[in-house]
Enzyme design. Structure first.
Site, PDB file in Angstrom:
ATOM      1  N   ASP A 315     -26.566  -4.195 -23.575  1.00  9.73           N
ATOM      2  CA  ASP A 315     -25.112  -4.101 -23.592  1.00  9.73           C
ATOM      3  C   ASP A 315     -24.617  -3.130 -24.660  1.00  9.73           C
ATOM      4  O   ASP A 315     -25.186  -3.032 -25.749  1.00  9.73           O
ATOM      5  CB  ASP A 315     -24.523  -5.497 -23.861  1.00  9.73           C
ATOM      6  CG  ASP A 315     -23.013  -5.515 -23.829  1.00  9.73           C
ATOM      7  OD1 ASP A 315     -22.442  -5.207 -22.779  1.00  9.73           O
ATOM      8  OD2 ASP A 315     -22.405  -5.822 -24.878  1.00  9.73           O
ATOM      9  N   GLU A 368     -26.252   0.086 -20.657  1.00  7.57           N
ATOM     10  CA  GLU A 368     -24.819   0.204 -20.371  1.00  7.57           C
ATOM     11  C   GLU A 368     -24.285   1.242 -21.365  1.00  7.57           C
ATOM     12  O   GLU A 368     -23.925   0.918 -22.486  1.00  7.57           O
ATOM     13  CB  GLU A 368     -24.093  -1.131 -20.550  1.00  7.57           C
ATOM     14  CG  GLU A 368     -22.669  -1.085 -20.032  1.00  7.57           C
ATOM     15  CD  GLU A 368     -21.649  -1.715 -20.974  1.00  7.57           C
ATOM     16  OE1 GLU A 368     -20.451  -1.665 -20.658  1.00  7.57           O
ATOM     17  OE2 GLU A 368     -22.035  -2.231 -22.033  1.00  7.57           O
TER      18      GLU A 368
END
Length: 661
Positions: A315, A368
């Site tokens: 993330d 990401e």
């Protein structure tokens, strides 16, 4: 901990560190108990407190194992599994004292309680050997990867119901309850993998799991560690991969966890210009500290090794790469060369990916990453970051903006569709329609679409058809497969009643369309064999701006596998549309988003479409076909040319909904 353990930890390369740090049942001199170890170089005294000693700070003191590293240990005899515990830390600095949970704990109490729990994670008997053996081939770059993104807390709830006269309130389902339901549903849809929003322990439901306090503990909201192992094992036995969102980019300021752990900024940078994300209210890990890097990399390997997770979606990578990310002027620092690149974080990410592929081959990592940082998915030995895949955030933003335009205006926004192919093969991409796009007043996927009810669903089907044809792996957040009207709410279950509402079949029909897309994706080599290679894609025509039509080929090493995609992004049916084709032959329709099976108008190309020697769109041969309104049509050649070119006459044109040009 042996001297070699301590040496590796100091170097940041003890990739099984969780086997020594934390709480571990063991036998010492014939006496069963639990060994505790914690890293706290700033402490002057630490004791283990828990329900077994009435949380007394004097009963079980720890001893310093290595003064320079600051590793503390103790053995407590006769301590059972399930015991609650924390570390009472007294710092050498500022008279600081705090009760902290174990950073390496395998289990934690259900919020709002937060004690660590003594657990043995070796109790589950794994039955997924066949999946593990076949996993490397299933996760190759040339394999289909279709991901269903899931938030376990809101995918499905146990509804209020009467059981033996009692009322069971609305609650989370457990890992064991979720496993068969989710596996069956995902298999029906045809997705190859599920991706779980973080299940690493976290205190606040509203963070969706992205503010982690337990980097080695599956959240107790849905059950025990063994329950989560059962969940993963069950999905593997059903042929479904499990990816996990993992958050090494920041951590929350909760006082019982990592922040200011031993009275010093142990896990975070001390300088707030480098160590704090003010907009998120979180701290940034100190990637320059070898022990912190070791903590994080061992966590990543822990989930892949001990829970058989097939890959990690990392993330907020962009927030790690840039020192000025979301920081105002004067609230940022530069690197040693005066630049904005976070060199320590870059080195950490490279070490992470090298460790993952060396220690557990066949698994994958997905970044990401929303910036233009180069070589994110290229090997570290040529200067890359080493990820397997990267989320294509640019494609997502461009296409959602395009689809939200009224079709009458799309002709001036053709660049939104075509631009992504300028860089589609610069990285190994995943095309994400994720949870972030259906929250915070952004609207659900179906509500983003313009037009009346019929047009909304037709738009979404055309969009999904284009997405499954575009190079890149696929990711769809739960609810998008049946067109849930409401935005995602982490507190509530999906609106499952829509799937079988007799008064509105559109949701079930959209669900069926996604099933068929995934089936095509897994059975047609052209959609994955050259997915990350420029040779796998070729435009037929990207310049038909006035009609808002695009057409392209998807190819494999075998020319006979070639698929032709034609997308009509206006509500205007187009009869006798001429299309240049890559090969002579007879073409037939393999999928049409306007089929009545999917809730469309039924404007199909039921007849064979033989090519003719009419040069068109840079091809020497062409065909004529019908383009339904707001549709994606997929064609495939199945025979050599026979007969002559014919103008198509749709066999199923009855009941076409009125459209507005």
């Amino acid at each position: 901990m042996s001297d070699f353990d301590l040496y590796l930890f100091g170097q940041g390369k003890h990739y099984r560190l969780y086997e020594k740090m934390g709480a571990h049942p063991r036998v010492v001199n014939g006496v069963a108990g639990v060994n505790f170890a914690v890293w706290a170089p700033g402490a002057r005294m630490i004791s283990v407190i828990g329900d077994f000693n009435q949380w007394s700070r004097a009963t079980h003191p720890m001893h310093i194992r290595h003064q320079e590293l600051g590793v503390w240990e103790c053995f407590i005899p006769h301590l059972p599994l399930g015991a609650l515990y924390k570390y009472a830390i007294y710092s050498r600095h500022h008279n600081y004292a705090a009760d902290k949970i174990d950073p390496y704990a395998f289990a934690c109490e259900l919020r709002p309680h937060n004690a660590s729990i003594v657990a043995d994670i070796q109790q589950h008997s794994w039955q997924d050997q066949e999946w593990i053996a076949r996993r490397p081939a299933r996760q190759e770059l040339n394999a289909p990867l279709s991901i269903y993104e899931v938030h376990l807390g809101s995918w499905r709830h146990v509804p209020e119901r009467h059981q033996h006269g009692a009322v069971e309130e609305d609650r989370f389902m457990t890992y064991r309850e979720l496993a068969p339901l989710l596996a069956s549903y995902v298999k029906e849809l045809g997705f190859t993998h599920v991706e779980l929003l973080p299940i690493t322990e976290f205190p606040f439901d509203g963070s969706w799991g992205y503010q982690v306090t337990g980097y080695y503990a599956p959240t107790s909201r849905f059950g025990s560690p063994e329950d989560f192992q059962y969940f993963v094992d069950y999905l593997h036995q059903q042929g479904i991969g499990v990816l996990l969102d993992w958050v090494p980019s920041h951590f929350p300021k909760d006082g019982h966890a990592l922040s200011y752990f031993d009275g010093t900024h142990l896990y975070e940078y001390a300088d707030p210009r480098k160590g704090e994300h003010k907009q998120w209210g979180t701290y940034v890990f100190d990637y320059g500290r070898s022990e912190v890097r070791n903590f994080l990399i061992a966590s990543a390997l822990f989930w892949l090794r001990e829970y058989h997770i097939d890959g990690l979606r990392v993330d907020a990578v962009a927030s790690m790469l840039y020192l000025d990310y979301l920081r105002e002027p004067g609230e940022q620092v530069t690197n040693e060369f005066g630049g904005r690149e976070h060199l320590e974080a870059v080195a950490f990410l490279r070490q992470l990916n090298e460790a993952v592929y060396a220690e557990i081959p066949g698994t994958i990592t997905i970044a990401e990453e929303s910036s233009a940082w180069p070589l994110v998915t290229r090997p570290t030995y040529i200067g890359g970051l080493g990820f397997t895949h990267k989320w294509n955030m640019g494609w997502m933003h461009d296409m959602l903006e395009y689809m939200e335009f009224d079709p009458i205006y799309r002709r001036v926004h053709q660049n939104n569709i075509t631009f992504s192919l300028m860089y589609a093969f610069s990285e190994n991409y995943v095309l994400p329609l994720s949870h972030d796009e259906v929250v915070h007043l952004k609207g659900s996927m179906i509500r983003k679409m313009p037009g009346d009810l019929w047009q909304k669903f037709a738009n979404l089907r055309a969009f999904y058809g284009y997405m499954w044809g575009h190079p890149g792996k696929k990711l769809l957040f739960m609810g998008g497969e049946f067109g849930q009207w409401g935005e995602w709410n982490y507190k509530e279950s999906l609106d499952w009643h829509l799937l079988d509402a007799p008064s509105d079949p559109h949701h079930r029909q959209l669900h069926t369309f996604v099933c068929d897309l995934n089936y095509l994706y897994q059975t047609e080599p052209a959609l994955s064999a050259l997915d990350c290679e420029p040779e796998g894609f070729a435009w037929i025509d990207c310049n038909d701006v006035d009609n808002s039509v695009i057409s392209f080929q998807r190819r494999s090493p075998n020319a006979d596998d070639t698929l032709v995609f034609i997308c009509n992004f206006t509500p205007v049916p187009r009869q006798g549309y001429r299309l240049g084709v890559p090969q002579t032959g007879v073409y037939h329709e393999v999928l049409n988003s306007d089929h009545t099976r999917y809730g469309g108008s039924g404007l199909l190309n039921d007849n064979d479409m033989p090519s003719g020697p009419v040069p068109w769109q840079s091809s020497q041969h062409s065909i004529l076909l019908t383009l339904p309104p707001l549709s994606t049509v997929i064609l495939k050649r199945y025979a050599d040319s026979v007969g002559t070119e014919q103008t198509p006459t749709p066999a199923s044109s009855a009941g076409v909904d009125p459209v507005i040009e």
